[in-house]
Structure formats: C-alpha cells, structure tokens
Design an enzyme around this catalytic site. Structure first.
Site, mmCIF file in Angstrom:
data_model
loop_
_atom_site.group_PDB
_atom_site.id
_atom_site.type_symbol
_atom_site.label_atom_id
_atom_site.label_comp_id
_atom_site.label_asym_id
_atom_site.label_seq_id
_atom_site.Cartn_x
_atom_site.Cartn_y
_atom_site.Cartn_z
ATOM 1 N N LYS A 1 0.838 -1.205 0.087
ATOM 2 C CA LYS A 1 -0.039 0.012 -0.079
ATOM 3 C C LYS A 1 0.855 1.230 -0.047
ATOM 4 O O LYS A 1 0.412 2.287 -0.502
ATOM 5 C CB LYS A 1 -0.924 -0.048 1.221
ATOM 6 C CG LYS A 1 -1.985 -1.346 1.226
ATOM 7 C CD LYS A 1 -3.389 -0.767 1.155
ATOM 8 C CE LYS A 1 -4.302 -2.037 0.518
ATOM 9 N NZ LYS A 1 -4.217 -2.872 1.356
ATOM 10 N N GLU B 1 -9.833 6.305 2.872
ATOM 11 C CA GLU B 1 -10.547 5.328 3.174
ATOM 12 C C GLU B 1 -9.813 4.009 3.741
ATOM 13 O O GLU B 1 -8.792 4.012 3.243
ATOM 14 C CB GLU B 1 -11.678 4.848 2.485
ATOM 15 C CG GLU B 1 -11.252 3.704 1.406
ATOM 16 C CD GLU B 1 -10.206 4.029 0.556
ATOM 17 O OE1 GLU B 1 -9.874 5.194 0.285
ATOM 18 O OE2 GLU B 1 -9.497 3.015 0.204
ATOM 19 N N SER C 1 1.848 -9.841 -0.853
ATOM 20 C CA SER C 1 1.540 -8.408 -0.845
ATOM 21 C C SER C 1 1.595 -7.648 0.640
ATOM 22 O O SER C 1 2.001 -6.476 0.774
ATOM 23 C CB SER C 1 -0.013 -8.378 -1.277
ATOM 24 O OG SER C 1 -0.756 -8.961 -0.264
HETATM 25 C C1 LIG Z 1 -5.167 -4.077 1.222
HETATM 26 C C2 LIG Z 1 -4.448 -5.507 0.865
HETATM 27 C C3 LIG Z 1 -4.724 -6.342 0.004
HETATM 28 C C4 LIG Z 1 -5.865 -5.920 -1.088
HETATM 29 O O1 LIG Z 1 -5.720 -5.003 -1.778
HETATM 30 P P1 LIG Z 1 -5.545 -4.964 -3.299
HETATM 31 O O2 LIG Z 1 -5.956 -3.287 -3.669
HETATM 32 O O3 LIG Z 1 -6.497 -5.865 -4.020
HETATM 33 O O4 LIG Z 1 -4.128 -5.157 -3.550
HETATM 34 C C5 LIG Z 1 -3.858 -7.255 -0.169
HETATM 35 N N1 LIG Z 1 -2.942 -7.668 0.649
HETATM 36 C C6 LIG Z 1 -2.406 -6.597 1.554
HETATM 37 C C7 LIG Z 1 -1.434 -7.149 2.641
HETATM 38 C C8 LIG Z 1 -3.419 -5.721 1.729
HETATM 39 O O5 LIG Z 1 -3.044 -4.556 2.703
#
Ligand SMILES: *Cc1c(COP(=O)(O)O)cnc(C)c1O
Length: 393
Positions: free
Chosen positions: A84, A106, A373
């Site tokens: 993020k 948000e 992620s």
């Molecule tokens: C917010 C988040 C996601 C999902 O958001 P995307 O916009 O689909 O990438 C996935 N993994 C983590 C660790 C997140 O914090």
C-alpha cells in the site's frame, strides 16, 4: 486521456467532483513525464520503502511440491509491511505538486489508512482517515497506529458501517473540500484516473519481478499469482507482463466460506456488471443492483467490487481469476510459515493457496512468481481464533 478499460471504468461522480477528478488526471499525466517527480518517487522508493523488494526463491516449497521453480515477490518487507505504501507515496507526491496540504483516505482493516497516515507524517501534511465504525472496533490497534502517526480517524456510522461506507464518506468529504484536500484512494478502484494511476504506482512490483526472474533464471516466468481485493497489488504485478503472452496471470479472490454461500468476496467469480464508487465494473450485488455484504477472513480482500482493469483482463481472457476459501488460505498461511519461515498476510496467503491448489498442473519447466502483498503479524490473532485458540492481547 483514456478513462476506460474496454467497457469498464469511466468517471461516475457528482458534478462537484468532476472538475477535481479531471485536475487529478491532468496532474497525473504531467507527473508521468516530469523528471523531477520521477526522481523524487524513485528516491523515496529506495530510501523510505526499501525498494527494490527482494525476490526470494522458495526452495523448500519447490522440493515439497516437486514441480515448478517458485519465487516470492516480497512486498511484505516494505516499510509499513505491505504494498500500500507504493501508492501512498506516489499520490502524496502528486497531491503536494497540486498544492494540497491535506490528505484523506478510506480504510477497511486499517492497512491503507496506516500507509496514508505514514506518508502524511513524512510530508508534514494533515491526514484524516474514514473507517467504518465496525472496522474501528475490529481493528483498534491500527486506529491507534494512525493516531500515533498524527492522523484523525473518523468512525463512519452510515450504512453497514464497513469499508464501502467509508469510501462513500471519504468521497463526500472530498466533494465538500477539494480546494486543499486530495483523496488517496487505496486500490485500483474509483473514477478515472484512479484505477490507472494506482496501478501505475504499484507497477514497480511487476517491473522489478520481471527483471529479477530474468536475471535469476534467464527466462520469463510461466505463471504469476497475486491476490485480488480491489486489485492493486495484482494489477501492479500483472501490468509489466501483459505483453508477454507466454506468462499466465492468475488473480486469487476471497472465496470465504465458499462461493455457493453468501459469505465470500469473489467479485469476478460471482459478481455482475454495475456502477458504484465512481466506476463501471463488476460488483457483488443482488438482482436489483443493491451492493451485497461481502465476507472474507481477510479484511483486505473484503470489498464488493474490483478494478475495472481486472474486469477487462478477465473478459478478454488475458488473466484468469480463481476463488480461494478461508480454509485454503489459512492452510497456505500455515504452510508458508512452516516451510519457508515466512508469516505472510492472510490476503497474500490466498495467492500462495492458488499455487498450492494448481501445483499438480505444473511441471519442472514452470517458473512461478507469487506476490506476497504484505506481512502477517496483523493476522496472527485471527488465525489463532480460526483454529480455536484465544490469544490475550
Ligand atoms: C489491502 C491489501 C490487499 C488487497 O488490496 P489490493 O488492492 O487488491 O491489492 C492485499 N494484501 C494486503 C497485505 C493488503 O493490505
């Protein structure tokens, strides 16, 4: 400016916001061409986030599965623990350039709110975060984190008091006060240019991964997996591979308790076309077009819509989307911890689960990239609860 991906995307915003959204689009086009902006973005990516993120070969997993080579793209190692921050740095720089002094965002689980508050602290900007009241209770730790970082958190009491209501509240606040305020949308969602812009700032993931795999193996990967909530980490991972026809792209959605129950957030698998949150895309909705409540063990995937770009990639068959249940995700979470010593986010575990599920269809010639992620510290208590253990915190 291109505002659509096939029939999806567009700018479905009230008149008062149209002008502002177009100003953001213009500023974004300028930033793409501006050397100073690019240098500053790069400098922050390197010195603040810790880019490029590592590409780690999961050799224990490879031995265990006996098929493909497997590489993990470690966005979990970024400052603040997820992808993020890439988007927040990009949009905060753009906001500064537009002369804005205040950022709003948000947040669902609080991950994007924390990233936005982090960059606001770094840039000395004001920051206010909108969060569904229910989420503020479920994620008290992240609420306090944002406060520590100097942000103000608004508990949104309208609707079902969750993420989609927080987006509505942030949009309203932005239309009331766009003269000094930029709204950092947290995923590849919302009116144009946000889906494209957020993907642009997240494309460092795929660009680095592509170069890193080439360097390590001399070839491109055969498959790339990422989890899909709003779709930003997946879009950023996939984009640099779109022209590489030999690379299969697989998005892993939240199948929750099963896509044949009402308890899931598998938007592409189960949703239909609609207009919501400023964009035309695919949404989980009932037959009258009311957005339905979605569910996942993973708060980050718990969104009833998806990026218009993913809707398009699905339609043209360039990417494939599969649903992963809570149980499969939790098993993958535990598997990765034991096999590789990596506790990943439960969101990311959906992508790992996608590979575990499809490993038998791959062989030794396959090279797989999985985007991790985020890191999983935030999920440990929830996993324990899922397994019937209650941790005191
Ligand atoms: C917010 C988040 C996601 C999902 O958001 P995307 O916009 O689909 O990438 C996935 N993994 C983590 C660790 C997140 O914090």
């Amino acid at each position: 400016m291109k505002t659509r991906f096939g029939e999806y995307g567009g700018q479905y915003v009230p008149e008062v916001l149209m002008n502002e959204v177009n100003k953001v689009a213009e500023a974004f086009e300028e930033c793409k061409k501006d050397r100073e902006f690019q240098d500053e973005l790069h400098r922050l990516f390197v010195n603040y986030t810790g880019r490029p993120s590592m590409l780690y070969e999961a050799e224990n997993m490879e031995k265990d599965l006996g098929g493909p080579r497997i590489f993990l793209k470690r966005e979990d190692l970024n400052h603040t623990g997820a992808h993020k921050i890439n988007n927040c740095i990009g949009q905060a720089l753009l906001a500064k350039r537009m002369g804005k002094t205040r950022l709003i965002a948000e947040t669902g689980a609080g991950q994007h709110g924390v990233a936005a508050a982090t960059i606001a602290a770094l840039f000395g900007m004001e920051c206010e975060v909108f969060m569904g009241e229910i989420d503020t209770e479920r994620q008290a730790l992240n609420v306090y984190r944002m406060k520590l970082l100097g942000a103000k958190v608004h508990a949104v009491k309208t609707g079902s008091r969750v993420l989609k209501d927080a987006v509505n509240a942030a949009m309203q606040e932005w239309s009331r006060r766009c003269d000094d305020t930029h709204y950092i949308i947290g995923s590849t969602t919302g009116p144009a240019p946000f889906p494209e812009m957020v993907r642009y700032f997240q494309s460092c993931i795929g660009r680095e991964a592509r170069a890193q795999v080439l360097e390590r193996t001399g070839r491109l990967p055969t498959r790339v997996y990422a989890c899909v909530g709003g779709g930003s980490n997946a879009a950023g991972t996939f984009y640099p591979f779109l022209q590489d026809q030999g690379v299969a792209l697989v998005g892993c959605e939240a199948g929750g308790k099963g896509v044949d129950t009402p308890y899931h957030a598998a938007t592409i698998t189960k949703g239909s076309i609609g207009v919501f949150h400023g964009m035309k895309s695919i949404f989980c909705q009932d037959k009258d077009g009311n957005i339905t409540e979605v569910y996942s063990i993973s708060a980050g995937l718990d969104y009833p819509g998806v990026s218009p770009e993913h809707a398009y990639l699905h339609d043209i068959g360039r990417a494939r989307y599969i649903a992963i249940t809570d149980e499969e995700a939790v098993q993958a979470f535990e598997y990765l911890a034991r096999k590789e010593g990596i506790i990943c986010a439960i969101e990311s575990a959906h992508a790992v689960a996608g590979v575990l599920k499809e490993a038998k269809t791959m062989n030794k010639d396959d090279i797989v990239v999985i985007t991790l992620s985020g890191r999983g510290d935030k999920d440990v208590a929830a996993i324990a609860r899922y397994r019937g253990e209650n941790l005191h915190d």
